[in-house]
Design a protein around this motif. Structure first.
Motif, PDB file in Angstrom:
ATOM      1  N   SER A  95      -6.120   3.821  -6.063  1.00 30.17           N
ATOM      2  CA  SER A  95      -7.105   2.752  -5.884  1.00 30.17           C
ATOM      3  C   SER A  95      -7.451   2.601  -4.403  1.00 30.17           C
ATOM      4  O   SER A  95      -6.667   2.985  -3.530  1.00 30.17           O
ATOM      5  CB  SER A  95      -6.562   1.437  -6.442  1.00 30.17           C
ATOM      6  OG  SER A  95      -5.439   1.010  -5.696  1.00 30.17           O
ATOM      7  N   ALA A 106       0.841  -1.199   0.000  1.00 32.01           N
ATOM      8  CA  ALA A 106       0.000   0.000   0.000  1.00 32.01           C
ATOM      9  C   ALA A 106       0.877   1.251   0.000  1.00 32.01           C
ATOM     10  O   ALA A 106       1.881   1.332   0.704  1.00 32.01           O
ATOM     11  CB  ALA A 106      -0.929   0.001   1.206  1.00 32.01           C
ATOM     12  N   ASP A 161      -7.353   0.131  -2.444  1.00 35.51           N
ATOM     13  CA  ASP A 161      -6.379  -0.641  -1.662  1.00 35.51           C
ATOM     14  C   ASP A 161      -4.998   0.032  -1.595  1.00 35.51           C
ATOM     15  O   ASP A 161      -4.073  -0.499  -0.987  1.00 35.51           O
ATOM     16  CB  ASP A 161      -6.254  -2.060  -2.211  1.00 35.51           C
ATOM     17  CG  ASP A 161      -5.661  -2.121  -3.609  1.00 35.51           C
ATOM     18  OD1 ASP A 161      -5.312  -1.067  -4.189  1.00 35.51           O
ATOM     19  OD2 ASP A 161      -5.560  -3.252  -4.143  1.00 35.51           O
ATOM     20  N   LYS A 162      -4.873   1.204  -2.228  1.00 33.69           N
ATOM     21  CA  LYS A 162      -3.647   2.012  -2.223  1.00 33.69           C
ATOM     22  C   LYS A 162      -2.451   1.285  -2.843  1.00 33.69           C
ATOM     23  O   LYS A 162      -1.303   1.551  -2.498  1.00 33.69           O
ATOM     24  CB  LYS A 162      -3.302   2.484  -0.810  1.00 33.69           C
ATOM     25  CG  LYS A 162      -4.339   3.403  -0.223  1.00 33.69           C
ATOM     26  CD  LYS A 162      -3.915   3.922   1.121  1.00 33.69           C
ATOM     27  CE  LYS A 162      -4.969   4.869   1.661  1.00 33.69           C
ATOM     28  NZ  LYS A 162      -4.561   5.455   2.928  1.00 33.69           N
ATOM     29  N   ARG A 163      -2.721   0.392  -3.787  1.00 32.84           N
ATOM     30  CA  ARG A 163      -1.644  -0.356  -4.433  1.00 32.84           C
ATOM     31  C   ARG A 163      -1.519  -0.056  -5.922  1.00 32.84           C
ATOM     32  O   ARG A 163      -0.656  -0.597  -6.594  1.00 32.84           O
ATOM     33  CB  ARG A 163      -1.845  -1.848  -4.207  1.00 32.84           C
ATOM     34  CG  ARG A 163      -1.693  -2.210  -2.723  1.00 32.84           C
ATOM     35  CD  ARG A 163      -1.976  -3.628  -2.473  1.00 32.84           C
ATOM     36  NE  ARG A 163      -1.027  -4.444  -3.219  1.00 32.84           N
ATOM     37  CZ  ARG A 163      -0.591  -5.608  -2.818  1.00 32.84           C
ATOM     38  NH1 ARG A 163      -0.989  -6.099  -1.669  1.00 32.84           N
ATOM     39  NH2 ARG A 163       0.233  -6.306  -3.553  1.00 32.84           N
TER      40      ARG A 163
END
Length: 85
Positions: free
Chosen positions: A41, A13, A43-45
């Motif tokens: 996104s 992330a 999910d910070k990915r």
């Protein structure tokens, strides 16, 4: 200057510090690259980032120096609803 959309995939992330962002900004300035906007996104990915740059190689070089992925780099043109009114 041309506009580019960059897709970045991160193993973990994303949680950059202000110092991280300042360092990236300096690298971009040196490469003649300007960050305009990003989407992160849930999910910070993954990010989708809009940049102005002289060419795709400048984007890739700045990403490499900043230790950031640049998985997909696409040059594009502006289009918007005002064009069709």
């Amino acid at each position: 200057m041309a506009k580019f959309m960059i897709e970045r995939n991160f193993a973990e992330a994303l949680d950059p510090t202000k110092d991280d962002l300042n360092q990236i900004a300096r690298i971009n300035d040196d490469a003649g690259v300007k960050w305009l906007f990003s989407f992160l996104s849930p999910d910070k990915r993954k990010t989708y980032c809009l940049y102005e740059a002289p060419n795709a190689d400048a984007i890739r070089q700045a990403a490499k120096l900043a230790n950031l992925p640049a998985d997909v780099v696409i040059e594009g043109s502006d289009i918007g609803p005002d064009m069709f009114a």
